[in-house]
Motif scaffolding. Structure first.
Motif, PDB file in Angstrom:
ATOM      1  N   GLU A 214       0.798  -1.236   0.000  1.00 60.78           N
ATOM      2  CA  GLU A 214       0.000   0.000   0.000  1.00 60.78           C
ATOM      3  C   GLU A 214       0.825   1.278   0.000  1.00 60.78           C
ATOM      4  O   GLU A 214       1.629   1.538   0.887  1.00 60.78           O
ATOM      5  N   SER A 215       0.566   2.091  -1.055  1.00 66.24           N
ATOM      6  CA  SER A 215       1.080   3.464  -1.166  1.00 66.24           C
ATOM      7  C   SER A 215       2.599   3.552  -1.057  1.00 66.24           C
ATOM      8  O   SER A 215       3.137   4.512  -0.504  1.00 66.24           O
ATOM      9  N   ILE A 216       3.293   2.553  -1.613  1.00 62.12           N
ATOM     10  CA  ILE A 216       4.758   2.579  -1.582  1.00 62.12           C
ATOM     11  C   ILE A 216       5.286   3.771  -2.381  1.00 62.12           C
ATOM     12  O   ILE A 216       6.196   4.479  -1.954  1.00 62.12           O
ATOM     13  N   SER A 217       4.725   4.006  -3.567  1.00 64.36           N
ATOM     14  CA  SER A 217       5.256   5.043  -4.454  1.00 64.36           C
ATOM     15  C   SER A 217       4.884   6.448  -4.009  1.00 64.36           C
ATOM     16  O   SER A 217       5.667   7.381  -4.137  1.00 64.36           O
ATOM     17  N   THR A 218       3.665   6.628  -3.490  1.00 64.46           N
ATOM     18  CA  THR A 218       3.188   7.979  -3.203  1.00 64.46           C
ATOM     19  C   THR A 218       3.246   8.348  -1.734  1.00 64.46           C
ATOM     20  O   THR A 218       3.224   9.525  -1.394  1.00 64.46           O
ATOM     21  N   GLY A 219       3.314   7.363  -0.848  1.00 60.66           N
ATOM     22  CA  GLY A 219       3.223   7.653   0.576  1.00 60.66           C
ATOM     23  C   GLY A 219       1.770   7.630   1.013  1.00 60.66           C
ATOM     24  O   GLY A 219       0.872   7.988   0.252  1.00 60.66           O
ATOM     25  N   LYS A 220       1.524   7.195   2.249  1.00 62.73           N
ATOM     26  CA  LYS A 220       0.150   6.994   2.689  1.00 62.73           C
ATOM     27  C   LYS A 220      -0.602   8.308   2.897  1.00 62.73           C
ATOM     28  O   LYS A 220      -1.808   8.351   2.804  1.00 62.73           O
ATOM     29  N   ASN A 221       0.107   9.386   3.208  1.00 61.91           N
ATOM     30  CA  ASN A 221      -0.569  10.673   3.418  1.00 61.91           C
ATOM     31  C   ASN A 221       0.315  11.788   2.892  1.00 61.91           C
ATOM     32  O   ASN A 221       0.619  12.748   3.589  1.00 61.91           O
ATOM     33  N   SER A 222       0.721  11.673   1.650  1.00 63.84           N
ATOM     34  CA  SER A 222       1.645  12.647   1.077  1.00 63.84           C
ATOM     35  C   SER A 222       0.874  13.770   0.385  1.00 63.84           C
ATOM     36  O   SER A 222      -0.283  13.599  -0.019  1.00 63.84           O
ATOM     37  N   PRO A 223       1.498  14.953   0.214  1.00 65.82           N
ATOM     38  CA  PRO A 223       0.869  16.016  -0.572  1.00 65.82           C
ATOM     39  C   PRO A 223       0.538  15.569  -1.995  1.00 65.82           C
ATOM     40  O   PRO A 223      -0.487  15.976  -2.556  1.00 65.82           O
ATOM     41  N   LEU A 224       1.395  14.719  -2.583  1.00 65.85           N
ATOM     42  CA  LEU A 224       1.123  14.202  -3.917  1.00 65.85           C
ATOM     43  C   LEU A 224      -0.203  13.451  -3.951  1.00 65.85           C
ATOM     44  O   LEU A 224      -1.030  13.637  -4.857  1.00 65.85           O
ATOM     45  N   LYS A 225      -0.421  12.615  -2.959  1.00 68.25           N
ATOM     46  CA  LYS A 225      -1.665  11.845  -2.888  1.00 68.25           C
ATOM     47  C   LYS A 225      -2.861  12.770  -2.677  1.00 68.25           C
ATOM     48  O   LYS A 225      -3.913  12.590  -3.296  1.00 68.25           O
ATOM     49  N   VAL A 226      -2.706  13.770  -1.798  1.00 63.11           N
ATOM     50  CA  VAL A 226      -3.790  14.730  -1.552  1.00 63.11           C
ATOM     51  C   VAL A 226      -4.166  15.454  -2.834  1.00 63.11           C
ATOM     52  O   VAL A 226      -5.351  15.601  -3.164  1.00 63.11           O
ATOM     53  N   TYR A 227      -3.159  15.902  -3.590  1.00 65.78           N
ATOM     54  CA  TYR A 227      -3.433  16.636  -4.825  1.00 65.78           C
ATOM     55  C   TYR A 227      -4.220  15.800  -5.814  1.00 65.78           C
ATOM     56  O   TYR A 227      -5.273  16.228  -6.309  1.00 65.78           O
ATOM     57  N   TYR A 228      -3.716  14.605  -6.128  1.00 65.83           N
ATOM     58  CA  TYR A 228      -4.359  13.807  -7.172  1.00 65.83           C
ATOM     59  C   TYR A 228      -5.725  13.283  -6.740  1.00 65.83           C
ATOM     60  O   TYR A 228      -6.660  13.206  -7.550  1.00 65.83           O
ATOM     61  N   GLN A 229      -5.875  12.924  -5.481  1.00 70.53           N
ATOM     62  CA  GLN A 229      -7.184  12.456  -5.036  1.00 70.53           C
ATOM     63  C   GLN A 229      -8.209  13.590  -5.054  1.00 70.53           C
ATOM     64  O   GLN A 229      -9.381  13.364  -5.367  1.00 70.53           O
ATOM     65  N   THR A 230      -7.775  14.792  -4.726  1.00 72.18           N
ATOM     66  CA  THR A 230      -8.687  15.939  -4.752  1.00 72.18           C
ATOM     67  C   THR A 230      -9.065  16.300  -6.176  1.00 72.18           C
ATOM     68  O   THR A 230     -10.248  16.401  -6.524  1.00 72.18           O
ATOM     69  N   ARG A 231      -8.059  16.520  -7.017  1.00 72.97           N
ATOM     70  CA  ARG A 231      -8.322  16.910  -8.404  1.00 72.97           C
ATOM     71  C   ARG A 231      -9.154  15.865  -9.142  1.00 72.97           C
ATOM     72  O   ARG A 231     -10.124  16.194  -9.834  1.00 72.97           O
ATOM     73  N   ASN A 232      -8.783  14.602  -8.968  1.00 68.70           N
ATOM     74  CA  ASN A 232      -9.423  13.560  -9.755  1.00 68.70           C
ATOM     75  C   ASN A 232     -10.796  13.190  -9.243  1.00 68.70           C
ATOM     76  O   ASN A 232     -11.642  12.701 -10.001  1.00 68.70           O
ATOM     77  N   ARG A 233     -11.052  13.427  -7.969  1.00 65.29           N
ATOM     78  CA  ARG A 233     -12.413  13.259  -7.444  1.00 65.29           C
ATOM     79  C   ARG A 233     -13.366  14.197  -8.174  1.00 65.29           C
ATOM     80  O   ARG A 233     -14.448  13.799  -8.615  1.00 65.29           O
ATOM     81  N   ILE A 234     -12.961  15.453  -8.321  1.00 66.00           N
ATOM     82  CA  ILE A 234     -13.789  16.427  -9.035  1.00 66.00           C
ATOM     83  C   ILE A 234     -13.906  16.048 -10.514  1.00 66.00           C
ATOM     84  O   ILE A 234     -14.990  16.051 -11.102  1.00 66.00           O
ATOM     85  N   TYR A 235     -12.778  15.696 -11.114  1.00 61.69           N
ATOM     86  CA  TYR A 235     -12.745  15.351 -12.542  1.00 61.69           C
ATOM     87  C   TYR A 235     -13.620  14.131 -12.832  1.00 61.69           C
ATOM     88  O   TYR A 235     -14.363  14.105 -13.820  1.00 61.69           O
ATOM     89  N   PHE A 236     -13.550  13.130 -11.964  1.00 63.88           N
ATOM     90  CA  PHE A 236     -14.380  11.931 -12.136  1.00 63.88           C
ATOM     91  C   PHE A 236     -15.860  12.288 -12.124  1.00 63.88           C
ATOM     92  O   PHE A 236     -16.633  11.831 -12.969  1.00 63.88           O
ATOM     93  N   MET A 237     -16.263  13.102 -11.165  1.00 64.00           N
ATOM     94  CA  MET A 237     -17.682  13.453 -11.054  1.00 64.00           C
ATOM     95  C   MET A 237     -18.148  14.266 -12.263  1.00 64.00           C
ATOM     96  O   MET A 237     -19.285  14.126 -12.725  1.00 64.00           O
ATOM     97  N   LYS A 238     -17.282  15.085 -12.809  1.00 64.56           N
ATOM     98  CA  LYS A 238     -17.640  15.887 -13.985  1.00 64.56           C
ATOM     99  C   LYS A 238     -17.792  15.025 -15.234  1.00 64.56           C
ATOM    100  O   LYS A 238     -18.490  15.410 -16.179  1.00 64.56           O
ATOM    101  N   ARG A 239     -17.157  13.857 -15.262  1.00 64.38           N
ATOM    102  CA  ARG A 239     -17.159  12.997 -16.446  1.00 64.38           C
ATOM    103  C   ARG A 239     -18.357  12.049 -16.510  1.00 64.38           C
ATOM    104  O   ARG A 239     -18.573  11.400 -17.540  1.00 64.38           O
ATOM    105  N   GLN A 240     -19.113  11.944 -15.430  1.00 65.53           N
ATOM    106  CA  GLN A 240     -20.175  10.942 -15.416  1.00 65.53           C
ATOM    107  C   GLN A 240     -21.324  11.337 -16.344  1.00 65.53           C
ATOM    108  O   GLN A 240     -21.840  12.459 -16.277  1.00 65.53           O
ATOM    109  N   LYS A 241     -21.712  10.392 -17.184  1.00 69.15           N
ATOM    110  CA  LYS A 241     -22.767  10.658 -18.162  1.00 69.15           C
ATOM    111  C   LYS A 241     -24.128  10.762 -17.472  1.00 69.15           C
ATOM    112  O   LYS A 241     -24.464   9.983 -16.596  1.00 69.15           O
ATOM    113  N   GLY A 242     -24.907  11.726 -17.913  1.00 66.79           N
ATOM    114  CA  GLY A 242     -26.286  11.842 -17.456  1.00 66.79           C
ATOM    115  C   GLY A 242     -26.420  12.227 -15.996  1.00 66.79           C
ATOM    116  O   GLY A 242     -27.473  12.090 -15.406  1.00 66.79           O
TER     117      GLY A 242
END
Length: 294
Positions: A214-242
């Motif tokens: 678990e999270s070897i590359s990014t770290g379990k609570n790293s700023p990198l993980k915070v950034y991508y999980q935040t950005r991509n959570r929004i991006y995922f929701m914007k992509r959902q059809k209908g």
């Protein structure tokens, strides 16, 4: 075919020793028809000989740039010859018999992907994943199911786990490769959505297990993980059809964002604060996706 060719694909990013430990576990498998591919992201040198000390016939694809989780796996899929693709995080270890057990779960052409139960490497009696819940349309979040809903057989899941999933080649040919815009996090959730929209079922096999560091590359609570999980959570929701996203955006901006910002500031997590706010900005204002340095 009694023993179809299975292509195991793993992506390494500056964790060669961890990848070697995975290869050691693969070397102990008795399944007779395997192809193993390591995609080495951002690799200035060629570690093929190192990897072949642990698994003689491993195929190594060296990439000078960091393609991310999706991009790296897609490179492996494009090179693979297997009838089935098994994606494994490099920070996992696989037990003998797992390949056969997963293959036995494809009882119908409608089964598009099967994940094993995932347990923590450091706590092998503790389940990390036995399925996912649906993503909440208001919060944009879902939960890992951390207990077996039944002792054996398969159960349905709305999303498979990218750390370990077996997929028939024809399903990928029909649905396409993993979406690379995310770079890191949420990409397998969107890929799962693509499979389901094409009419395929997603399963978790209760009889198969892997161990995850678990999270070897990014770290379990790293700023990198915070950034991508935040950005991509929004991006995922914007992509959902209908799906109307107004409720989610209001929830995120009025409740979730203030809570996260205050939490990071109270903990003096200033790098995490900057990563969170940058993730929100990039997703909502700049609409930036793909790799971003944090």
């Amino acid at each position: 075919m009694e023993s179809p060719l299975v292509s195991i694909i793993t992506v390494n990013y500056k964790q060669a020793q961890v990848t070697c430990e995975l290869l050691d576990s693969i070397a102990k498998l008795s399944y007779p028809n395997l192809e193993v591919i390591v995609v080495d992201n951002a690799q200035p040198n060629d570690d093929t000989q190192l990897y072949r000390q642990h698994l003689e016939n491993v195929v190594v694809i060296n990439k000078k740039e960091n393609l991310g989780f999706a991009g790296g796996n897609n490179e492996g899929v494009k090179a693979a010859q297997g009838d089935y693709i098994l994606l494994l995080n490099n920070d996992t270890e696989i037990k003998n018999g797992t390949i056969e057990t997963l293959l036995n779960c494809f009882t119908s052409p409608s089964v598009g992907a099967v994940s094993p139960v995932i347990k923590y490497f450091d706590a092998p009696d503790t389940i990390q994943f036995a399925g996912f819940t649906e993503i909440n349309k208001l919060t944009g979040r879902n939960e890992l199911i951390k207990s077996r809903p039944q002792p054996t057989g398969t159960v349905s899941t709305p999303y498979f786990h990218g750390a370990a999933v077996m997929i028939p080649r024809f399903v990928i040919n029909q649905c396409g490769l993993m979406p690379e815009d995310y770079f890191l996090y949420y990409e397998e959730l969107d890929w799962s959505r693509m499979f389901r929209e094409a009419g395929f079922e997603l399963k978790v096999c209760m009889d198969a297990e892997i161990l995850h560091k678990e999270s070897i590359s990014t770290g379990k609570n790293s700023p990198l993980k915070v950034y991508y999980q935040t950005r991509n959570r929004i991006y995922f929701m914007k992509r959902q059809k209908g799906q109307r996203n107004t409720a989610f955006l209001l929830f995120f901006l009025l409740l979730s964002s203030p809570k996260n910002i205050v939490s990071h500031l109270l903990k003096s997590e200033f790098k995490h604060f900057r990563a969170f706010t940058k993730g929100v900005w990039d997703a909502l204002i700049l609409r930036k996706v793909g790799f971003v340095r944090v």
